[in-house]
Write a protein that holds these residues in place. Structure first.
Motif, PDB file in Angstrom:
ATOM      1  N   SER A  80     -12.426  19.596  42.158  1.00  0.00           N
ATOM      2  CA  SER A  80     -11.993  19.864  41.026  1.00  0.00           C
ATOM      3  C   SER A  80     -13.255  20.230  40.000  1.00  0.00           C
ATOM      4  O   SER A  80     -13.169  20.973  38.992  1.00  0.00           O
ATOM      5  CB  SER A  80     -11.037  18.995  40.666  1.00  0.00           C
ATOM      6  OG  SER A  80     -11.557  17.677  40.415  1.00  0.00           O
ATOM      7  N   THR A 123     -13.857  23.497  37.554  1.00  0.00           N
ATOM      8  CA  THR A 123     -14.041  23.615  35.944  1.00  0.00           C
ATOM      9  C   THR A 123     -15.214  24.099  35.433  1.00  0.00           C
ATOM     10  O   THR A 123     -15.312  24.862  34.615  1.00  0.00           O
ATOM     11  CB  THR A 123     -14.132  22.016  35.470  1.00  0.00           C
ATOM     12  OG1 THR A 123     -12.534  21.429  36.071  1.00  0.00           O
ATOM     13  CG2 THR A 123     -13.872  21.874  33.920  1.00  0.00           C
ATOM     14  N   ARG A 163      -8.860  27.288  41.593  1.00  0.00           N
ATOM     15  CA  ARG A 163      -8.912  26.412  42.733  1.00  0.00           C
ATOM     16  C   ARG A 163      -9.253  27.218  44.043  1.00  0.00           C
ATOM     17  O   ARG A 163      -9.695  26.799  44.745  1.00  0.00           O
ATOM     18  CB  ARG A 163      -8.084  25.135  42.673  1.00  0.00           C
ATOM     19  CG  ARG A 163      -8.082  24.210  41.466  1.00  0.00           C
ATOM     20  CD  ARG A 163      -7.643  23.233  41.539  1.00  0.00           C
ATOM     21  NE  ARG A 163      -7.890  22.167  42.436  1.00  0.00           N
ATOM     22  CZ  ARG A 163      -8.228  21.111  42.685  1.00  0.00           C
ATOM     23  NH1 ARG A 163      -7.493  20.253  41.219  1.00  0.00           N
ATOM     24  NH2 ARG A 163      -8.455  20.402  43.371  1.00  0.00           N
TER      25      ARG A 163
END
Lengths: 158, 158
Positions: free
Chosen positions: A64, A68, A74
């Motif tokens: 994750s 970012t 994702r």
């Protein structure tokens, strides 16, 4: 087209700069990426992930965090990591602190591939990007990037 | 790392500027593209082709000219045009002067889709790119793009 302080669209001149900028640096990017692929058999996605992991503590990031950092969906991160894992460049592990999380670890072969790619990649950046510009032009690009990051609410990059 | 006039790799500072530049304007681009997709259901590839055709004489270009202009592989251009043709945005025709060539023509629905996308797209460019920068920073970006095009042997863009 409205003009003045409440103008909602760029002037012709601003637009010409936008187009020159986006088209030119798209070509810069694609030339540097072509050299990376040719010299080191790495895509720019491979390279960005290897770079982020090689700078991370314990050569490990949460997937994750990678999403970012790259501003990728994702699903795109997951597809990219799957391909890199098959080639032995990274390893995915369950995250001890979060049952739903996943750690991505740089493997030794991944670290070697990244190190081997560094010198030819730096040469390509020098040839294609740095050598095109005067020191003043380069500094202005740096200032423009900083101003843009601040405008977009992105974290400061050193 | 060697230094001085024969240096083949960037300095740390030059490299930091390259990274800030590429990462920042990648985000700028992806934010503007996301707005284009959301506002007008056009990808950036769709938009670039519609723009090139709308500015071409007779709204027509050879597919090889499009490939050169975009610096895309011909297979990528062909896949992109196939998708756009299915949506009725462009039409492909045999080229009268060259049996192996192909003309790409902007259709009326393609021209309408392009026109309808213009205002929201210009607003996105203003919000995300232009408003981040001072007039001086914007002018410097334009100069850097011109210097880079010249360095790379690309044609001058007005």
């Amino acid at each position: 087209m409205p003009s003045g302080a409440n103008r909602q669209v760029p002037t012709q001149e601003e637009l010409a700069i936008w187009r020159a900028h986006i088209e030119t640096f798209e070509i810069v990017r694609s030339r540097i990426e072509a050299r990376l692929q040719q010299d080191s058999q790495l895509s720019s996605g491979d390279y960005r992930i290897l770079l982020a992991l090689s700078e991370a503590e314990g050569r490990t990031l949460r997937s994750s965090e990678l999403a970012t950092h790259l501003e990728w969906e994702r699903s795109r991160v997951s597809g990219q990591l799957g391909r890199m894992e098959k080639r032995g460049l990274v390893r995915r592990e369950p995250c001890p602190e979060d049952a739903r999380g996943q750690n991505v670890v740089l493997t030794d072969p991944g670290a070697r591939a990244f190190r081997a790619s560094t010198l030819p990649h730096l040469r390509a950046i020098k040839d294609v990007f740095v050598d095109a510009l005067t020191p003043e032009q380069l500094a202005s690009l740096g200032e423009a990037a900083t101003a843009t990051r601040s405008h977009l609410g992105l974290e400061h990059r050193s």
